[in-house]
Design a protein around this motif. Structure first.
Motif, PDB file in Angstrom:
ATOM      1  N   LEU A 221       3.054   1.386   6.148  1.00 31.70           N
ATOM      2  CA  LEU A 221       2.708   2.025   4.905  1.00 31.70           C
ATOM      3  C   LEU A 221       3.830   2.623   4.148  1.00 31.70           C
ATOM      4  O   LEU A 221       4.742   3.022   4.800  1.00 31.70           O
ATOM      5  N   VAL A 222       3.980   2.417   3.033  1.00 28.27           N
ATOM      6  CA  VAL A 222       5.046   2.844   2.021  1.00 28.27           C
ATOM      7  C   VAL A 222       4.971   4.227   1.539  1.00 28.27           C
ATOM      8  O   VAL A 222       3.890   4.500   0.751  1.00 28.27           O
ATOM      9  N   ILE A 223       5.759   5.172   1.448  1.00 30.62           N
ATOM     10  CA  ILE A 223       5.718   6.327   0.753  1.00 30.62           C
ATOM     11  C   ILE A 223       6.774   6.490  -0.405  1.00 30.62           C
ATOM     12  O   ILE A 223       7.976   6.070  -0.163  1.00 30.62           O
ATOM     13  N   VAL A 224       6.198   6.530  -1.526  1.00 26.82           N
ATOM     14  CA  VAL A 224       6.930   6.308  -2.957  1.00 26.82           C
ATOM     15  C   VAL A 224       7.065   7.581  -3.589  1.00 26.82           C
ATOM     16  O   VAL A 224       6.240   8.519  -3.500  1.00 26.82           O
ATOM     17  N   ASP A 225       8.067   7.719  -4.302  1.00 26.01           N
ATOM     18  CA  ASP A 225       7.985   9.160  -5.525  1.00 26.01           C
ATOM     19  C   ASP A 225       7.191   8.621  -6.683  1.00 26.01           C
ATOM     20  O   ASP A 225       6.665   7.653  -6.704  1.00 26.01           O
ATOM     21  N   ASP A 226       7.485   9.547  -7.587  1.00 22.42           N
ATOM     22  CA  ASP A 226       6.556   9.323  -8.782  1.00 22.42           C
ATOM     23  C   ASP A 226       6.813   8.141  -9.594  1.00 22.42           C
ATOM     24  O   ASP A 226       6.256   7.496 -10.295  1.00 22.42           O
TER      25      ASP A 226
ATOM     26  N   VAL B 224      10.544   6.121  -0.740  1.00 19.66           N
ATOM     27  CA  VAL B 224      11.136   7.384   0.022  1.00 19.66           C
ATOM     28  C   VAL B 224      11.243   7.412   1.539  1.00 19.66           C
ATOM     29  O   VAL B 224      11.835   7.972   2.335  1.00 19.66           O
ATOM     30  N   GLY B 225      10.271   6.503   2.017  1.00 18.86           N
ATOM     31  CA  GLY B 225       9.845   6.344   3.477  1.00 18.86           C
ATOM     32  C   GLY B 225       9.072   5.403   3.880  1.00 18.86           C
ATOM     33  O   GLY B 225       8.080   4.730   3.064  1.00 18.86           O
ATOM     34  N   VAL B 226       8.824   5.434   5.171  1.00 21.56           N
ATOM     35  CA  VAL B 226       7.873   4.282   5.707  1.00 21.56           C
ATOM     36  C   VAL B 226       7.181   4.757   7.039  1.00 21.56           C
ATOM     37  O   VAL B 226       7.740   5.691   7.488  1.00 21.56           O
ATOM     38  N   LEU B 227       6.059   4.449   7.126  1.00 21.61           N
ATOM     39  CA  LEU B 227       5.343   4.681   8.471  1.00 21.61           C
ATOM     40  C   LEU B 227       4.645   3.562   9.060  1.00 21.61           C
ATOM     41  O   LEU B 227       4.078   2.773   8.396  1.00 21.61           O
TER      42      LEU B 227
ATOM     43  N   VAL C  39       1.073  -1.181  -0.097  1.00 23.30           N
ATOM     44  CA  VAL C  39       0.175  -0.029   0.212  1.00 23.30           C
ATOM     45  C   VAL C  39       0.836   1.241   0.160  1.00 23.30           C
ATOM     46  O   VAL C  39       1.779   1.403   0.761  1.00 23.30           O
ATOM     47  N   CYS C  40       0.672   2.027  -1.038  1.00 21.57           N
ATOM     48  CA  CYS C  40       1.637   3.361  -1.428  1.00 21.57           C
ATOM     49  C   CYS C  40       0.894   4.490  -1.479  1.00 21.57           C
ATOM     50  O   CYS C  40      -0.110   4.589  -1.768  1.00 21.57           O
ATOM     51  N   VAL C  41       1.536   5.452  -0.914  1.00 22.34           N
ATOM     52  CA  VAL C  41       1.143   6.932  -1.162  1.00 22.34           C
ATOM     53  C   VAL C  41       2.245   7.882  -1.560  1.00 22.34           C
ATOM     54  O   VAL C  41       3.391   7.428  -1.181  1.00 22.34           O
ATOM     55  N   GLY C  42       1.966   8.735  -1.929  1.00 23.04           N
ATOM     56  CA  GLY C  42       3.035   9.949  -2.301  1.00 23.04           C
ATOM     57  C   GLY C  42       3.394  10.832  -0.919  1.00 23.04           C
ATOM     58  O   GLY C  42       2.481  10.709  -0.232  1.00 23.04           O
ATOM     59  N   PRO C  43       4.507  11.307  -0.852  1.00 22.35           N
ATOM     60  CA  PRO C  43       4.831  12.307   0.124  1.00 22.35           C
ATOM     61  C   PRO C  43       4.245  13.473   0.601  1.00 22.35           C
ATOM     62  O   PRO C  43       4.132  13.861   1.528  1.00 22.35           O
ATOM     63  N   TYR C  44       3.204  13.829  -0.613  1.00 17.42           N
ATOM     64  CA  TYR C  44       2.612  14.914  -0.295  1.00 17.42           C
ATOM     65  C   TYR C  44       0.961  14.539   0.016  1.00 17.42           C
ATOM     66  O   TYR C  44       0.257  15.633   0.424  1.00 17.42           O
ATOM     67  N   THR C  45       0.766  13.559   0.037  1.00 16.38           N
ATOM     68  CA  THR C  45      -0.712  13.033   0.550  1.00 16.38           C
ATOM     69  C   THR C  45      -0.942  13.491   2.132  1.00 16.38           C
ATOM     70  O   THR C  45      -0.012  13.473   2.791  1.00 16.38           O
ATOM     71  N   PRO C  46      -2.163  14.176   2.262  1.00 19.09           N
ATOM     72  CA  PRO C  46      -2.336  14.387   3.523  1.00 19.09           C
ATOM     73  C   PRO C  46      -2.214  13.388   4.562  1.00 19.09           C
ATOM     74  O   PRO C  46      -2.534  12.424   4.289  1.00 19.09           O
ATOM     75  N   THR C  47      -1.598  13.772   5.788  1.00 17.52           N
ATOM     76  CA  THR C  47      -1.674  12.454   6.894  1.00 17.52           C
ATOM     77  C   THR C  47      -2.856  11.741   7.131  1.00 17.52           C
ATOM     78  O   THR C  47      -2.705  10.539   7.228  1.00 17.52           O
ATOM     79  N   ARG C  48      -3.934  12.695   7.136  1.00 16.67           N
ATOM     80  CA  ARG C  48      -5.082  11.794   7.571  1.00 16.67           C
ATOM     81  C   ARG C  48      -5.564  10.826   6.562  1.00 16.67           C
ATOM     82  O   ARG C  48      -5.839   9.821   6.684  1.00 16.67           O
TER      83      ARG C  48
ATOM     84  N   GLU D 214      -5.899   6.750   7.074  1.00 17.04           N
ATOM     85  CA  GLU D 214      -7.294   6.195   6.706  1.00 17.04           C
ATOM     86  C   GLU D 214      -7.060   5.091   5.706  1.00 17.04           C
ATOM     87  O   GLU D 214      -7.674   4.079   5.936  1.00 17.04           O
ATOM     88  N   GLN D 215      -6.026   5.062   4.887  1.00 21.13           N
ATOM     89  CA  GLN D 215      -5.869   3.900   3.977  1.00 21.13           C
ATOM     90  C   GLN D 215      -5.274   2.830   4.845  1.00 21.13           C
ATOM     91  O   GLN D 215      -5.638   1.843   4.742  1.00 21.13           O
ATOM     92  N   MET D 216      -4.383   3.255   5.751  1.00 18.27           N
ATOM     93  CA  MET D 216      -3.965   2.282   6.722  1.00 18.27           C
ATOM     94  C   MET D 216      -4.845   1.312   7.433  1.00 18.27           C
ATOM     95  O   MET D 216      -4.988   0.016   7.493  1.00 18.27           O
ATOM     96  N   ASN D 217      -5.802   2.187   7.851  1.00 20.51           N
ATOM     97  CA  ASN D 217      -6.841   1.789   8.750  1.00 20.51           C
ATOM     98  C   ASN D 217      -7.781   0.711   7.798  1.00 20.51           C
ATOM     99  O   ASN D 217      -8.014  -0.381   8.115  1.00 20.51           O
ATOM    100  N   ALA D 218      -7.945   1.068   6.705  1.00 22.43           N
ATOM    101  CA  ALA D 218      -9.267   0.564   5.858  1.00 22.43           C
ATOM    102  C   ALA D 218      -8.365  -0.490   5.180  1.00 22.43           C
ATOM    103  O   ALA D 218      -9.195  -1.651   5.173  1.00 22.43           O
ATOM    104  N   GLN D 219      -7.038  -0.805   5.063  1.00 26.03           N
ATOM    105  CA  GLN D 219      -6.561  -2.111   4.494  1.00 26.03           C
ATOM    106  C   GLN D 219      -5.872  -2.870   5.670  1.00 26.03           C
ATOM    107  O   GLN D 219      -5.011  -4.132   5.288  1.00 26.03           O
ATOM    108  N   HIS D 220      -5.881  -2.581   6.740  1.00 24.36           N
ATOM    109  CA  HIS D 220      -5.536  -3.301   7.975  1.00 24.36           C
ATOM    110  C   HIS D 220      -3.992  -3.695   7.876  1.00 24.36           C
ATOM    111  O   HIS D 220      -3.730  -4.752   7.827  1.00 24.36           O
TER     112      HIS D 220
END
Lengths: 215, 632
Positions: free
Chosen positions: B202-207, B212-215, B179-188, B192-198
């Motif tokens: 969470l992986v943060i990726v560039d284009d 580029v990061g994890v949470l 499950v990936c999102v871009g670094p500019y995604t609002p934290t909320r 919500e993605q993390m929660n919905a997908q259990h």
């Protein structure tokens, strides 16, 4: 405890003199050790007592029947129960009750009525003023289950909140059995709220009662 | 008059039972048997009624009111349902109590529930007296067996494919799309993605899909909640940058090493171009290790002689060391060691039985002390005994002689497999420890009646018994008897408590720790024992059957109204001490030293030192509770 034993032996109770057997039962009961009220619920035997009376007037009405249901270590066993009609031989019925109860802490519903009636009958027929620990579920239930009961509530509503049924309402044992089931739930909730012993539960009930009085 | 009351209440139970199968079809005598013996208990919502850990079920339950959920536990599903809800009139457990084995299901009250219960003995008697009930139970078991056979067939082909090892490339271990999102995604939105997908990570990726990061979930408490992080800000400000990553071609072993080195629980798997392919968690690797455990186990069970078992014993040791290196928790680790040592001991016993004819003798091989508690570390000597029942027509003496000859061979075999002979002669070949059920009772009884120091010491070793091979019923009977006798004897428990409080946690007023003359702490004497001793007393007091410290604490705390969080903290403390012991033993054995339980607190890193301190505080808390309970 006052010196009921000497009064008893002097047979100044006004009613019929006690049989030898009843005297022995009473003496045995008196010799029982006092319960340790600081012990945990799972190490304690409680007894639910209940009465059936000719009406609801404390001044005029009389006890017709008494019942006891034991709960030992959180377990309600049908064999540990007692029921007797006072009838012709009230002293016998009441000594039987004492034998069934022992000195266990007592659970009652609506002590203002049931405790008063029972204590009066014991005084009248046996000349006995016993010093039990009483816990009244009428107050303990709303204290422990505020999400179910906003205020002290009558027995029928408490039963239906838990889906508890009984074989006969307004019967000393029938209601007693329902009260005993309520007490199983009370015990579990009391544990979760750190009222770990009879003493703890009695304190909780008393402080709720005082709080109600102030409101 | 008492009889009248009991009749009325039994009548009420009878009327209730008559509404449900199989009781509505049951013979009148059998129905009366159930109703007379059924006692009622309450189970608040969320509480465990019966779990695998509680051992062989002591009671058969009939739901009176409420809802009870049966959930499968353990690694493989036995039946097709994952969970099943039982309502009024339904019964459990049937298979486990009939077979006298622990339940594979956990039964949990999902509503405030009342259940009738009868004892296991009454259940077995009911099976004998009522053909209707017998049929009901056997049909139920047959339907379960059928389901389980189908399940086995469908999973068999899968299982062969699952024979992976630590050399499996990480690419094959990735189970799902990351499950990936871009670094500019609002934290909320990201949370919500993390929660919905259990997901836990969470992986943060560039284009171009380069990570580029994890949470991870464990970041949320310190970085979001406690820090009061503004959820409208981009996730890029919150993430851990430069996440740990490995190529898809790297092995599971590489991943385990990477995790252990950096103390992380998740690793990113990337392809040759550095694009994200997936996330591998500690748990994914852990499940691999189980397979090699299975292989060692198979090796033990098929061993033709003690020589083969010696090799297996070395494998167990090596595996334990690998697991420690990989940072696996102490509870799982000690359970593995214990499970494998059990298998090994059973095989040694089976091999000895080939040369000793004990047919017709009802006996059980008992484990005491740490083995009895499932808490063996790497350096444990033998503590065992035999419990047996003498057939009425035979004499005790000759049978005991035969059992002792057999035990002597087992003791020697175990010694060859790396379990040194017990210096204190706590071994089954000792005639004093090869006793009938009645003899054990009278031995235990004399310690309880006269709790002199030696008796208390014995109780602390022998009361942690379990039957490891043979007739487990004998052990159960001894346990039931023991719990009953001790419950009625608070003076004995008080003496045990006084004994347990003699050693205080080594916490200092001025310095962090109180150390011995050589600058070390004995993690057994002043560490693990503090927990073990209190747990034993609580188990005896609350009638818990389990002999393991963690289980004893968990099960006793339910009865005593201790919150789950509180007991979890205590158990974590105990496990940390155990882990340090295992690590210390691991280092000792690498340097060929005498494995012992000493640790120099100055040699620990700052984090471990702090956790150890907290563990001792938990021990102190546990002791304080005992002090209050017994006014010591």
């Amino acid at each position: 405890m006052n010196n009921w034993l000497s009064r008893l032996l002097a047979s100044s109770t006004g009613s019929e003199p006690l049989s030898e057997q009843a005297r022995q039962t009473l003496a045995r009961w008196a010799a029982l050790p006092e319960p340790d009220l600081a012990r945990a619920h799972f190490e304690t035997r409680y007894v639910v007592v209940n009465t059936e009376s000719s009406g609801l007037d404390l001044d005029k009405d009389r006890v017709l029947a008494v019942s006891a249901v034991g709960i030992d270590g959180g377990i309600l066993a049908p064999q540990d129960s007692y029921y007797a009609v006072l009838g012709e031989h009230p002293a016998e019925a009441l000594t039987g009750l004492l034998q069934a109860v022992g000195k266990a802490p007592l659970i009652v519903f609506n002590s203002a009525f049931n405790r008063t009636m029972l204590e009066r009958a014991l005084e009248e027929h046996l000349g006995l003023a016993a010093d039990w620990l009483w816990i009244d579920l009428y107050f303990a239930l709303p204290a422990l289950f505020p999400e179910r009961f906003e205020r002290p509530t009558r027995l029928a509503d408490c039963m239906s909140s838990f889906g508890i049924e009984t074989f006969q309402r307004h019967h000393a044992l029938g209601d007693g059995w329902a009260i005993a089931q309520l007490f199983l739930a009370v015990q579990a909730r009391a544990l979760a709220q750190s009222a770990l012993s009879p003493r703890g539960l009695a304190d909780l009930e008393r402080s709720y009662r005082q709080y109600r009085r102030k409101v | 008059m008492t009889a009248i009351a009991a009749d009325l209440l039994v009548g009420a139970s009878t009327d209730f039972l008559r509404n449900f199968s199989p009781f509505n079809r049951m013979e009148p005598g059998a129905l009366a048997f159930v109703a007379e013996r059924a006692v009622l208990a309450f189970h608040p919502r969320g509480s465990d009624i019966l779990t695998t850990e509680m051992g062989v079920p002591r009671h058969f339950y009939i739901v009176q009111r409420g809802k009870v959920q049966a959930r499968q536990t353990g690694p493989t599903a036995v039946t097709e349902y994952a969970s099943l809800t039982l309502g009024p009139g339904e019964c459990f457990p049937i298979g486990a109590i009939s077979a006298q084995r622990p339940s594979t299901n956990a039964y949990v009250a999902v509503e405030d529930s009342f259940c009738f219960q009868i004892t296991d003995e009454d259940f077995l008697q009911l099976m004998q007296m009522s053909p209707v009930f017998h049929l009901f139970c056997t049909q139920y078991i047959a339907s379960l067996l059928n389901q389980s056979r189908q399940q086995l067939q469908t999973t068999f082909s899968q299982r062969a494919a699952e024979q992976q090892t630590m050399t499996t490339p990480l690419g094959q271990l990735v189970k799902r799309e990351p499950v990936c999102v871009g670094p500019y995604t609002p934290t909320r939105a990201a949370l919500e993605q993390m929660n919905a997908q259990h997901i836990g990570c969470l992986v943060i990726v560039d284009d171009e899909n380069h990570p580029v990061g994890v949470l991870t979930q464990s970041d949320l408490l310190p970085r979001v909640i406690l820090a009061g992080f503004d959820l409208e800000r981009p996730i890029g400000e919150l993430m851990t940058a430069n996440p740990h990553q490995l190529a898809a071609t790297a092995s599971a072993y590489d991943a385990a090493l990477e995790m252990a080195t950096h103390g992380v629980r998740h690793l990113l798997v990337v392809d040759a171009e550095g694009r994200i392919k997936g996330v591998v968690s500690e748990r994914d690797l852990f499940s691999l290790q189980r397979i090699s455990l299975r292989q060692i186990r198979a090796g033990i069970e098929n061993a033709p002689d003690v020589g083969a078992l010696q090799r297996a014993s070395k494998d167990i040791r090596q595996l334990a060391l690998n697991l420690i290196a990989q940072g696996i928790g102490a509870e799982q680790l000690t359970q593995f060691i214990s499970a494998l040592n059990d298998a090994l001991t059973r095989r040694v016993i089976q091999l000895a039985l080939e040369r000793h004819d004990l047919v017709g003798i009802d006996f059980g091989w008992m484990a005491f002390g740490s083995e009895g508690r499932h808490e063996q570390t790497l350096s444990t000597d033998q503590d065992n005994g035999i419990i047996w029942r003498c057939p009425e027509i035979e004499a005790v003496g000759p049978i005991r002689q035969r059992l002792i000859a057999f035990a002597r061979e087992v003791n020697t075999g175990l010694a060859e497999c790396g379990f040194p002979l017990c210096k204190g002669n706590i071994m089954a070949s000792n005639p004093e420890l090869c006793l009938t059920l009645d003899e054990w009772k009278s031995r235990f009884g004399s310690w309880i009646r006269e709790p002199v120091p030696e008796a208390l010491l014995n109780a602390s070793i022998f009361f942690d018994f379990r039957v490891l091979y043979g007739n487990e019923r004998l052990g159960d009977q001894l346990r039931t008897w023991l719990n009953k006798i001790v419950r009625g004897n608070s003076a004995f428990l008080r003496m045990m408590a006084g004994n347990a409080l003699q050693v205080a946690p080594p916490l200092g007023r001025l310095r962090d720790f109180v150390v011995e003359d050589d600058g070390t702490i004995d993690l057994k004497k002043s560490g693990a024992r503090l927990f073990v001793d209190v747990a034993r007393i609580l188990a005896l007091r609350t009638g818990v059957d389990s002999s393991s410290t963690a289980q004893r604490l968990r099960q006793a705390s339910v009865k005593m109204g201790v919150s789950a969080d509180e007991v979890a903290a205590i158990i974590d403390g105990f496990h940390f001490v155990q882990l340090l012991r295992l690590r210390a033993q691991h280092l000792e054995s690498e340097n060929d030293g005498q494995a012992d339980n000493r640790v120099d607190p100055d040699s620990l890193n700052e984090l471990d030192r702090r956790i150890l301190k907290e563990s001792f505080r938990q021990a102190r808390k546990l002791q304080l509770r005992l002090k209050l309970d017994y006014q010591l």
